[in-house]
Design a protein around this motif. Structure first.
Motif, short mmCIF file in Angstrom:
data_model
loop_
_atom_site.label_atom_id
_atom_site.label_comp_id
_atom_site.label_asym_id
_atom_site.label_seq_id
_atom_site.Cartn_x
_atom_site.Cartn_y
_atom_site.Cartn_z
N TYR A 136 0.88 -1.31 0.17
CA TYR A 136 -0.03 0.06 0.07
C TYR A 136 0.91 1.20 -0.11
O TYR A 136 0.40 2.28 -0.75
CB TYR A 136 -0.79 -0.19 1.32
CG TYR A 136 -1.67 1.33 1.67
CD1 TYR A 136 -2.76 1.53 0.66
CD2 TYR A 136 -1.15 1.99 2.73
CE1 TYR A 136 -3.16 2.84 1.22
CE2 TYR A 136 -1.73 3.32 2.99
CZ TYR A 136 -2.64 3.84 2.27
OH TYR A 136 -3.14 5.09 2.62
N ARG A 137 1.95 1.26 0.82
CA ARG A 137 2.85 2.47 0.80
C ARG A 137 4.27 1.94 0.44
O ARG A 137 4.58 1.03 0.77
CB ARG A 137 2.76 2.75 2.39
CG ARG A 137 3.53 4.05 2.63
CD ARG A 137 3.36 4.41 4.21
NE ARG A 137 4.23 3.47 4.89
CZ ARG A 137 4.71 3.38 5.96
NH1 ARG A 137 4.72 4.47 6.50
NH2 ARG A 137 5.17 2.42 6.53
N ILE A 138 4.88 2.91 -0.17
CA ILE A 138 6.13 2.75 -0.56
C ILE A 138 6.94 4.26 -0.17
O ILE A 138 6.41 5.12 0.02
CB ILE A 138 6.66 2.41 -1.99
CG1 ILE A 138 6.19 3.52 -2.80
CG2 ILE A 138 5.95 1.25 -2.43
CD1 ILE A 138 6.66 3.61 -4.38
N ASP A 157 6.95 9.42 1.60
CA ASP A 157 6.09 8.02 1.50
C ASP A 157 4.90 8.50 0.39
O ASP A 157 4.48 9.61 0.42
CB ASP A 157 5.36 8.00 2.84
CG ASP A 157 6.42 7.31 3.77
OD1 ASP A 157 7.29 6.69 3.54
OD2 ASP A 157 6.05 7.63 5.06
N TYR A 158 4.68 7.31 -0.54
CA TYR A 158 3.60 7.27 -1.38
C TYR A 158 2.71 6.17 -1.26
O TYR A 158 2.99 5.09 -0.64
CB TYR A 158 4.30 7.22 -2.73
CG TYR A 158 5.20 8.18 -3.09
CD1 TYR A 158 4.76 9.24 -4.16
CD2 TYR A 158 6.47 8.36 -2.78
CE1 TYR A 158 5.47 10.53 -4.39
CE2 TYR A 158 7.21 9.49 -2.92
CZ TYR A 158 6.73 10.52 -4.08
OH TYR A 158 7.36 11.66 -4.42
N HIS A 159 1.38 6.34 -1.43
CA HIS A 159 0.45 5.23 -1.45
C HIS A 159 -0.23 5.12 -2.59
O HIS A 159 -0.42 5.75 -3.33
CB HIS A 159 -0.45 5.80 -0.21
CG HIS A 159 -1.51 6.69 -0.62
ND1 HIS A 159 -1.39 8.16 -0.84
CD2 HIS A 159 -2.86 6.47 -0.95
CE1 HIS A 159 -2.38 8.51 -1.17
NE2 HIS A 159 -3.55 7.63 -1.37
N SER A 160 -0.84 3.90 -2.62
CA SER A 160 -1.94 3.41 -3.63
C SER A 160 -3.12 2.76 -3.17
O SER A 160 -2.83 1.94 -2.36
CB SER A 160 -1.16 2.61 -4.62
OG SER A 160 -2.05 1.82 -5.66
N SER A 161 -3.95 3.07 -3.53
CA SER A 161 -5.40 2.43 -2.84
C SER A 161 -5.59 1.44 -3.60
O SER A 161 -6.33 0.33 -3.44
CB SER A 161 -6.70 3.31 -2.93
OG SER A 161 -6.86 3.77 -4.35
N ALA A 178 0.50 7.85 -4.90
CA ALA A 178 0.46 9.37 -4.84
C ALA A 178 1.24 9.70 -3.35
O ALA A 178 1.36 9.05 -2.52
CB ALA A 178 -0.97 9.74 -4.80
N LEU A 179 1.89 11.14 -3.62
CA LEU A 179 2.57 11.66 -2.50
C LEU A 179 1.56 11.62 -1.13
O LEU A 179 0.45 12.04 -1.46
CB LEU A 179 3.20 12.97 -2.86
CG LEU A 179 3.90 13.53 -1.82
CD1 LEU A 179 5.34 12.71 -1.39
CD2 LEU A 179 4.14 15.12 -2.13
N MET A 180 2.22 11.15 -0.06
CA MET A 180 1.52 11.24 1.24
C MET A 180 1.75 12.45 1.99
O MET A 180 3.00 12.82 2.09
CB MET A 180 1.58 10.02 2.11
CG MET A 180 1.13 8.82 1.58
SD MET A 180 1.42 7.15 2.35
CE MET A 180 0.28 7.44 3.70
N GLY A 181 0.93 13.02 2.89
CA GLY A 181 1.30 14.37 3.54
C GLY A 181 1.26 15.41 2.81
O GLY A 181 0.92 15.50 1.76
#
Length: 124
Positions: A35-37, A43-47, A119-122
């Motif tokens: 989910y997160r890389i 950190d980036y996430h994908s749903s 997508a970028l988190m934060g």
């Protein structure tokens, strides 16, 4: 004996989707991307993917062609890799030449012609 049990338990936890999602590494197999890389200190996430955990199941497939992100595979620039537990790493790409600022999205190659957007988190 206790040391062997601790090593076996740690090895078992490494294959849990929740552990892979937390630490940002892929598990072996087709749906192993987390989910997160982590890339370039962010950190980036994908749903669309969650290392096979099941809670991220959506109606749309996680794989998208690079044309959806504005180009073909030759227009992508590899910037990093997502390590895989006992497997080959997955390449991380940006859609334009190495940006000076932090990219808002990155693509991870899940297979031939198959990319997952993160997508970028934060905040900035």
């Amino acid at each position: 004996m206790a040391v062997v049990l601790v090593v076996l338990a740690a090895g078992g936890f490494a294959f849990l989707p929740s552990t892979a999602n937390h630490f940002g590494y892929a598990l072996p197999g087709a749906d192993g991307l987390p989910y997160r890389i982590h890339h370039a200190g962010r950190d980036y996430h994908s749903s669309a993917t969650c290392a096979g955990a099941g809670w991220c199941a959506t109606d749309q497939p996680p794989c998208v062609p690079p044309a959806r992100f504005g180009g073909d595979e030759t227009s992508l620039t590899q910037v990093d890799e997502v390590s895989t537990l006992f497997g080959a790493p997955h390449a991380v790409f940006v859609t334009r030449p190495l940006p000076a600022e932090t990219p808002l999205t990155v693509l991870v190659r899940a297979g031939p012609g198959c990319f997952v957007g993160y997508a970028l988190m934060g905040g900035p």
